[in-house]
Design an enzyme around this catalytic site. Structure first.
Site: not given
Ligand code: HSE
Length: 428
Positions: A136, A190, A205
């Site tokens: 994006i 993960e 972020k």
């Molecule tokens: N672990 C991140 C997510 C991947 O789930 O958006 C990208 O930063």
């Protein structure tokens, strides 16, 4: 004017492989768009012998960072992830006067202001479009297209893993553990999902977005953060009945000249566009005084979308090198204080497990009244006849966080209250 721009890649994982492939397979297109060819000169990897899907000339591979960064290098593309050694290698590269392109949200959130200043001092740039929202476009729009606005609010769904889990809990009625296991099976979460589930990834972020939107440094440590592990399937049911979706919302809002910055599971009115962003998708909504609300939505992760963002930055850096211009350095021009969570004013959803007896509600209502927290509605949900307990969902009118927390301290002490199941804030 150089006719070749030399690129070094740090990391050859999912995104690094996509970038190496794009540089090789799209060489002609990129060279036309830039006015010089891009040459991949070296690739830093951890294990030289590892079997890889992406076929890169083995002569380019090195496990030695010094070898990777030395010699004739114009652009360093950092795709190692994590704070170290990525931060050190980025700093080293900028100090040597190289352009840097990175997807590293942790490094940019924690050290962005230092690295941007270093880049400016050395007459180069550090570009980080891929650090938020994968494919994006959002960093570049904030730096450029929205720069004539005074921005009042950024609201975002910027973690695909948690958005996928919340979508499964809402749509399929799954509990948290089952939804997480499903996300892990599909490769969306993960093995150790802490970074995503507890909101660290979204906080990094948000720190990046808020710093750009409000022209001030917002560090991840300043963000109030709550993860999604405390949500129950019935929270989604109750929220839906009340007209809301539940999203892990990253919010930076400017009010009375100070910023509220939060990452938390939030009730979002279901008619809002953000409430409809499901699965692994990401979305960022920006409110500017000139543009009004704009929404950016798309794939927030994955090899190809992230390659798109990384390569856009590589092409921009290459064009700057070809033209020989000095990039305009990004500067923080404002000092904006971050407000503590205690001062937040919003509406609240509170789920309580209580004894199913007469006058229980009166005691709870008194506790809310004692703290000037006004109740908007109370719904009694599922009663457990055997245990003689019932579940109450209290919705409040706008109230101060510290008053709501003080109310809950009192409510927890009431003899007929078994537990406070959950507290969620409403945004919208
Ligand atoms: N672990 C991140 C997510 C991947 O789930 O958006 C990208 O930063």
């Amino acid at each position: 004017m150089p006719n070749q721009v030399n690129v070094v890649l740090l990391g050859l994982g999912v995104v690094g492989g996509g970038v190496a492939r794009a540089i090789s397979e799209r060489a002609d297109t990129y060279s036309q768009r830039v006015g010089a060819s891009l040459a991949l000169r070296r690739v830093l990897v951890r294990h030289l012998e590892k079997e890889r899907e992406i076929k890169v000339d083995p002569g380019l591979l090195t496990a030695d960072p010094e070898e990777a960064l030395s010699g004739d290098v114009d652009i360093v593309v950092e795709l190692l992830g994590g704070e170290h050694p990525a931060y050190d290698l980025i700093k080293d590269s900028l100090s040597r006067g190289r352009y840097v392109v990175t997807a590293n949200k942790e490094v940019m959130a924690k050290h962005g202001s230092e690295l941007l200043a270093l880049a400016a001092e050395r007459g180069v740039d550090i570009l980080y479009e891929a650090s938020v929202g994968g494919g994006i476009p959002i960093i570049s729009p904030l730096k450029r297209d929205l720069s004539a606005n005074d921005i009042s609010c950024v609201r975002a769904i910027i973690n695909g893993t948690t958005n996928y889990i919340l979508t499964c809990m809402s749509r399929d009625g799954l509990d948290f553990d089952t939804a997480l296991a499903q996300a892990q099976q599909l490769g969306y979460a993960e093995a150790d999902p802490t970074n995503d589930i507890d909101g660290h990834d979204a906080a990094y972020k948000l720190a990046i977005l808020a710093s750009l939107a409000f022209h001030t440094r917002v560090g991840p440590e300043e963000i109030c953060r709550e993860g999604i592990g405390g949500l129950a399937a019935r929270d989604f049911r109750y929220a839906r009945e009340l007209g809301y979706a539940i999203k892990l919302l990253a919010v930076a809002r400017l009010e009375d000249s100070s910023l509220q910055v939060l990452v938390h599971p939030t009730l979002v009115p279901e008619d809002e566009l953000l409430a409809k962003v499901d699965g692994v998708l990401n979305a960022v909504e920006i409110e500017g005084d000139l543009t009004g609300r704009v929404l950016f939505q798309g794939a927030g992760a994955g090899s190809l979308p992230t390659t798109s963002a990384v390569m856009a930055d590589v092409l921009e850096a290459a064009r700057a090198l070809v033209l020989g211009g000095r990039p305009f350095p990004w500067r923080y021009t404002a000092e904006v204080a971050v407000r503590p969570l205690a001062e937040l004013v919003t509406r609240y959803y509170i789920r309580l497990e209580v004894a199913d007896r007469p006058s229980v509600l009166a005691g709870i209502a008194r506790a809310f009244g004692d703290h000037q927290v006004s109740i908007a509605s109370v719904i009694q949900k599922e009663a457990d006849e055997a245990a003689q307990t019932a579940e109450l969902v209290v919705m409040t009118h706008p109230a101060r966080e510290e008053a709501v927390q003080a109310t809950l301290v009192q409510v927890r002490d009431l003899p007929d209250v078994v537990s406070v199941g959950n507290l969620l804030r409403v945004d919208g």
